[in-house]
Design a protein around this motif. Structure first.
Motif, mmCIF file in Angstrom:
data_model
loop_
_atom_site.group_PDB
_atom_site.id
_atom_site.type_symbol
_atom_site.label_atom_id
_atom_site.label_comp_id
_atom_site.label_asym_id
_atom_site.label_seq_id
_atom_site.Cartn_x
_atom_site.Cartn_y
_atom_site.Cartn_z
ATOM 1 N N ILE A 57 0.748 -1.403 -0.121
ATOM 2 C CA ILE A 57 0.185 0.213 0.210
ATOM 3 C C ILE A 57 1.145 1.370 0.159
ATOM 4 C CG2 ILE A 57 -1.510 1.812 1.838
ATOM 5 C CD1 ILE A 57 -2.728 -1.442 2.514
ATOM 6 N N ILE A 58 1.816 1.260 1.180
ATOM 7 C CA ILE A 58 2.965 2.486 1.072
ATOM 8 C C ILE A 58 3.618 3.044 -0.584
ATOM 9 C CG2 ILE A 58 5.041 3.542 2.004
ATOM 10 C CD1 ILE A 58 4.211 1.716 5.068
ATOM 11 N N ALA A 59 3.823 1.423 -0.946
ATOM 12 C CA ALA A 59 5.120 1.556 -2.501
ATOM 13 C C ALA A 59 3.903 2.051 -3.617
ATOM 14 C CB ALA A 59 5.746 0.634 -2.709
ATOM 15 N N LEU A 60 2.958 1.492 -3.846
ATOM 16 C CA LEU A 60 1.903 2.261 -4.839
ATOM 17 C C LEU A 60 1.683 3.891 -4.480
ATOM 18 C CD1 LEU A 60 -0.682 -1.182 -5.152
ATOM 19 C CD2 LEU A 60 2.001 -0.260 -6.565
ATOM 20 N N THR A 61 1.030 3.724 -3.254
ATOM 21 C CA THR A 61 0.397 4.946 -3.020
ATOM 22 C C THR A 61 1.505 6.102 -2.828
ATOM 23 O OG1 THR A 61 -1.650 4.678 -1.310
ATOM 24 C CG2 THR A 61 -1.011 6.088 -1.548
ATOM 25 N N MET A 62 2.411 5.708 -2.845
ATOM 26 C CA MET A 62 3.700 6.789 -2.558
ATOM 27 C C MET A 62 4.013 7.045 -4.618
ATOM 28 S SD MET A 62 4.342 7.955 0.184
ATOM 29 C CE MET A 62 6.197 8.731 0.541
ATOM 30 N N TYR A 63 4.367 6.199 -4.488
ATOM 31 C CA TYR A 63 4.132 6.062 -6.628
ATOM 32 C C TYR A 63 3.716 6.829 -7.151
ATOM 33 C CZ TYR A 63 5.776 3.878 -10.858
ATOM 34 O OH TYR A 63 6.327 4.237 -12.375
ATOM 35 N N SER A 64 2.292 6.480 -6.817
ATOM 36 C CA SER A 64 1.363 7.532 -7.855
ATOM 37 C C SER A 64 1.401 8.322 -7.090
ATOM 38 C CB SER A 64 -0.105 7.094 -7.567
ATOM 39 O OG SER A 64 -0.221 7.244 -5.666
ATOM 40 N N LYS A 65 1.613 9.341 -6.427
ATOM 41 C CA LYS A 65 2.329 10.456 -6.289
ATOM 42 C C LYS A 65 3.482 11.386 -6.555
ATOM 43 C CE LYS A 65 -1.624 10.851 -2.594
ATOM 44 N NZ LYS A 65 -2.692 11.381 -3.978
ATOM 45 N N ALA A 66 4.460 9.939 -6.580
ATOM 46 C CA ALA A 66 5.985 10.984 -6.945
ATOM 47 C C ALA A 66 5.822 10.897 -8.467
ATOM 48 C CB ALA A 66 7.054 9.726 -7.216
ATOM 49 N N PRO A 67 6.750 12.163 -8.707
ATOM 50 C CA PRO A 67 7.632 12.423 -7.180
ATOM 51 C C PRO A 67 7.016 13.602 -7.027
ATOM 52 C CG PRO A 67 8.208 13.408 -10.021
ATOM 53 C CD PRO A 67 6.674 12.930 -9.758
ATOM 54 N N GLY A 68 6.565 14.590 -6.673
ATOM 55 C CA GLY A 68 5.632 15.887 -6.019
ATOM 56 C C GLY A 68 6.581 15.526 -4.579
ATOM 57 N N TRP A 69 7.242 14.436 -4.155
ATOM 58 C CA TRP A 69 6.637 14.182 -2.331
ATOM 59 C C TRP A 69 8.877 14.616 -2.546
ATOM 60 C CZ3 TRP A 69 9.071 9.581 -2.196
ATOM 61 C CH2 TRP A 69 8.856 8.806 -2.522
#
Length: 453
Positions: A57-69
């Motif tokens: 969950i963390i990997a998919l969520t963070m990847y979907s919002k990268a590279p904004g963070w």
């Protein structure tokens, strides 16, 4: 005559005078020691799958919002907190609830109660998967996200204490879910509890009361602040104390001991609520300016210092047109501080908001946005329906395209702006500088003062 009796040396238990030291000795195998019950609990059942699901969950969520963070440590930490609590929190509490009802589903409660272990010890073993695997999965996912941020982030560091507090909050949710699963004999308790947890963590985030900071999912999206040093430990004691109190109230022989962690949780809740928004303080080092040597000067804050070369390159053409023009800014700035009118400072679009892996993906668009900041005015009274306002809007669009051309300007449905742009492009260098001087000196809140090319 007697017949000698044959003997099979392979069945001998040890050396005898007949076979001597060279005889074959049979070795008895030793029994392998039994695995510890806690190890069996952790490696079997739903626990490891929950840890794997948390990482996913963390990997998919963070990847979907990268590279904004990825450009800022603060952005990475804040998004990790939201992902961990809002998405993985309901999973942790549902896992704990399912784990708590395991003996009831298997009808082994009476058998386990007959063992010499105490109720608290049995509960600690049973709750271990729900309290261990969600935070472990979160910490693994967080470590990967921080490693992905490290090459591109500027000044500062991740808020490790808040990441640890988030892990404690996940363990606490799993523990509370376990207690509910032991007490409520209903198969739909786990999904219903997950929905309640999602709502309970999400609703306080949108409030303004100081008590919202007791919610571990409350985030603080401001890149030039840092939490007070005690906020992370206090948040961990708050959530962990409540979970320990619930478990002890259910399983301890003397339930009065549950008042100890409950008292600790309430004690740390008081300063959290009383401090409120001041839990986050301005970070002067993060807001420190890092500037180039151009004219006009380009300044970004320390959190975006790695983007300064890209920002300067994107504004190079625009700065060449503005250099030496009366009324042009002396420097572009970004950050929490407002521009100082006496120093001819102009707000700069934050480069970290649009950066991709340490680069500006569209420098032309960035420069065009900077011109929009240059020409923006806070006008108290402006009639946008007047003919003068319409003419000024057309001229502003043409000047903006002239200073920082965009490839899609031809698609704008404004033929008048195209005509004004052709007039600007037909000017020689001296005529262009003279017009730009008049344009910058005009009051753009008064449409009639905006000069026509």
């Amino acid at each position: 005559m007697s017949v000698p009796r044959l003997r099979d040396d392979r069945l001998s238990d040890g050396p005898t005078p007949d076979n001597g030291p060279a005889g074959t000795v049979r070795r008895t195998s030793r029994a392998r020691p039994a695995a510890h019950p806690l190890r069996s609990e952790l490696l079997r059942g739903v626990g490891p799958w929950t840890g794997a699901a948390t990482v996913t969950i963390i990997a998919l969520t963070m990847y979907s919002k990268a590279p904004g963070w990825q450009a800022r440590w603060t952005g990475a930490t804040d998004l990790l907190r939201i992902t961990a609590l809002m998405l993985c929190g309901p999973l942790a509490v549902a896992t704990g609830c399912w784990q708590g009802g395991r003996e009831r589903r298997r009808r082994t409660g009476e058998l386990l109660a007959s063992l010499p272990r105490t109720r608290l010890r049995r509960s600690l073993h049973a709750v271990a998967p729900a309290a261990f695997w969600p935070p472990v999965g979160y910490l693994v996912g967080a470590a990967g996200c921080l490693l992905a941020t490290w090459p591109y982030a500027g000044e500062g560091h991740p808020f490790v204490s808040l990441i640890a507090a988030d892990a404690v909050a996940l363990a606490s949710l799993g523990t509370v879910g376990f207690v509910v699963g032991r007490l409520v004999a209903w198969r739909l308790t786990a999904p219903l509890l997950a929905v309640i947890t999602y709502a309970g963590l999400g609703i306080p985030r949108y409030g303004e009361a100081d008590a919202r900071w007791l919610d571990p999912a409350t985030d603080h999206f401001y890149f030039w602040d840092r939490p007070v040093w005690w906020f992370g430990p206090a948040s961990a004691l708050w959530t962990g104390g409540l979970a320990c109190a619930a478990l002890l109230a259910y399983a301890a022989r003397h339930r009065v001991v549950a008042l100890v962690p409950l008292a600790v949780a309430l004690a740390v809740a008081v300063p959290i609520v009383r401090t409120g928004d001041d839990l986050w303080r301005p970070d002067p080092e993060a807001a420190r300016f890092v500037c180039d040597y151009g004219t006009p000067q380009v300044c970004v804050t320390a959190v975006d210092r790695k983007l300064l070369p890209e920002t300067s390159a994107a504004l190079a053409g625009l700065n060449a047109r503005l250099r030496g023009i009366p009324g042009a800014p002396s420097r572009w700035i970004d950050g929490p501080r407002a521009p100082e009118p006496g120093r001819d400072e102009v707000r700069l679009p934050s480069p970290g908001d649009s950066a991709v892996h340490g680069r500006l993906p569209d420098p032309v668009f960035y420069a065009n946005s900077a011109v929009g900041y240059l020409f923006s005015e806070d006008c108290d009274q402006l009639d946008f329906d007047s003919p003068g306002a319409a003419r000024a809007t057309v001229v502003n669009s043409a000047v903006r395209q002239w200073l920082a051309p965009r490839a899609d300007f031809d698609t704008f449905p404004w033929p008048e702006a195209q005509s004004q742009l052709r007039r600007l492009e037909a000017m020689d260098h001296a005529q262009g500088r003279a017009y730009l001087t008049r344009y910058l000196a005009a009051d753009r809140c008064d449409p009639d003062e905006v000069p026509v090319p």
